[in-house]
Design a protein around this motif. Sequence first.
Motif, PDB file in Angstrom:
ATOM      1  N   UNK A   1      -3.154 -12.990  -7.669  1.00 37.25           N
ATOM      2  CA  UNK A   1      -2.966 -13.674  -6.391  1.00 37.25           C
ATOM      3  C   UNK A   1      -1.897 -12.886  -5.646  1.00 37.25           C
ATOM      4  N   UNK A   2      -2.096 -12.692  -4.337  1.00 38.24           N
ATOM      5  CA  UNK A   2      -1.187 -11.868  -3.559  1.00 38.24           C
ATOM      6  C   UNK A   2      -0.446 -12.669  -2.492  1.00 38.24           C
ATOM      7  N   UNK A   3       0.828 -12.384  -2.360  1.00 39.54           N
ATOM      8  CA  UNK A   3       1.602 -12.840  -1.213  1.00 39.54           C
ATOM      9  C   UNK A   3       2.060 -11.588  -0.496  1.00 39.54           C
ATOM     10  N   UNK A   4       1.572 -11.411   0.732  1.00 36.41           N
ATOM     11  CA  UNK A   4       1.907 -10.223   1.515  1.00 36.41           C
ATOM     12  C   UNK A   4       3.028 -10.589   2.470  1.00 36.41           C
ATOM     13  N   UNK A   5       4.132  -9.845   2.370  1.00 38.60           N
ATOM     14  CA  UNK A   5       5.328 -10.129   3.164  1.00 38.60           C
ATOM     15  C   UNK A   5       5.508  -9.037   4.210  1.00 38.60           C
ATOM     16  N   UNK A   6       5.540  -9.462   5.458  1.00 37.28           N
ATOM     17  CA  UNK A   6       5.761  -8.552   6.563  1.00 37.28           C
ATOM     18  C   UNK A   6       6.578  -9.296   7.617  1.00 37.28           C
ATOM     19  N   UNK A   7       6.672  -8.736   8.800  1.00 40.52           N
ATOM     20  CA  UNK A   7       7.396  -9.382   9.894  1.00 40.52           C
ATOM     21  C   UNK A   7       6.427 -10.220  10.725  1.00 40.52           C
ATOM     22  N   UNK A   8       6.946 -11.262  11.372  1.00 44.14           N
ATOM     23  CA  UNK A   8       6.092 -12.123  12.206  1.00 44.14           C
ATOM     24  C   UNK A   8       5.313 -11.322  13.231  1.00 44.14           C
TER      25      UNK A   8
ATOM     26  N   UNK B   1      -2.103 -14.798   0.549  1.00 43.81           N
ATOM     27  CA  UNK B   1      -1.386 -15.566   1.566  1.00 43.81           C
ATOM     28  C   UNK B   1      -0.466 -14.576   2.271  1.00 43.81           C
ATOM     29  N   UNK B   2      -0.226 -14.829   3.544  1.00 44.00           N
ATOM     30  CA  UNK B   2       0.556 -13.918   4.371  1.00 44.00           C
ATOM     31  C   UNK B   2       1.820 -14.625   4.839  1.00 44.00           C
ATOM     32  N   UNK B   3       2.936 -13.932   4.713  1.00 49.54           N
ATOM     33  CA  UNK B   3       4.226 -14.468   5.136  1.00 49.54           C
ATOM     34  C   UNK B   3       4.818 -13.540   6.191  1.00 49.54           C
ATOM     35  N   UNK B   4       5.018 -14.074   7.377  1.00 45.13           N
ATOM     36  CA  UNK B   4       5.654 -13.330   8.448  1.00 45.13           C
ATOM     37  C   UNK B   4       7.089 -13.803   8.599  1.00 45.13           C
ATOM     38  N   UNK B   5       8.035 -12.909   8.419  1.00 43.40           N
ATOM     39  CA  UNK B   5       9.457 -13.274   8.489  1.00 43.40           C
ATOM     40  C   UNK B   5      10.060 -12.779   9.805  1.00 43.40           C
TER      41      UNK B   5
ATOM     42  N   UNK C   1      -1.978  -8.313  12.653  1.00 44.53           N
ATOM     43  CA  UNK C   1      -2.688  -7.063  12.348  1.00 44.53           C
ATOM     44  C   UNK C   1      -2.866  -6.899  10.840  1.00 44.53           C
ATOM     45  N   UNK C   2      -1.855  -7.269  10.069  1.00 41.77           N
ATOM     46  CA  UNK C   2      -1.947  -7.180   8.616  1.00 41.77           C
ATOM     47  C   UNK C   2      -3.117  -8.037   8.109  1.00 41.77           C
TER      48      UNK C   2
END
Length: 163
Positions: free
Chosen positions: A102-109, A129-133, A114-115
């Motif tokens: 299972x993946x949690x992809x962490x990038x900026x908001x 799941x995608x996390x935008x910080x 695009x991610x």
Amino acid sequence: MKSHILITLGAPNSPEGALSTISKTRLDYCKAIFKKGQLILCTGGWGPQFNTAEKPHAEYCKEYLIHKGLSEQDFTEIALSKNTVDDAVKIKAILSNLGQVKLTIITSKFHVERVKLIFNEILANYEMEFKGVDSGLKKTELAALEKHEQQAIATIKQNGLYY
């Protein structure tokens, strides 16, 4: 049981290897949500737009997280990627050796839309799941990046992905 991998996407660093605010916000979030038993996959090799330093960007990220208390065993191999599409391609190759994950992809908001577009195509067979910080940038810097992202998204939608 699926293993859980936290993926931190690369961002700029200085020619000396000092991580940018964007990088640190992503890595600090990764550290904050990390639980023992999970693995971290850092991305980023070299490229004129983000890293001209001696070592790959992902190595600086890994060192940063180890300095914050994580251990060498908490990491997968790094993805020596040069852009977001290459992130997904290189990540897919690494994941092929790890079984069900299972993946949690962490990038900026500002980057998350695009991610999602890219990763949902290239990594379609993975639970994600995608996390935008928050990036920690000033409004003027953020506005320029948001404009770039909208142009990149429009190009992908018009021309498709090449990988």
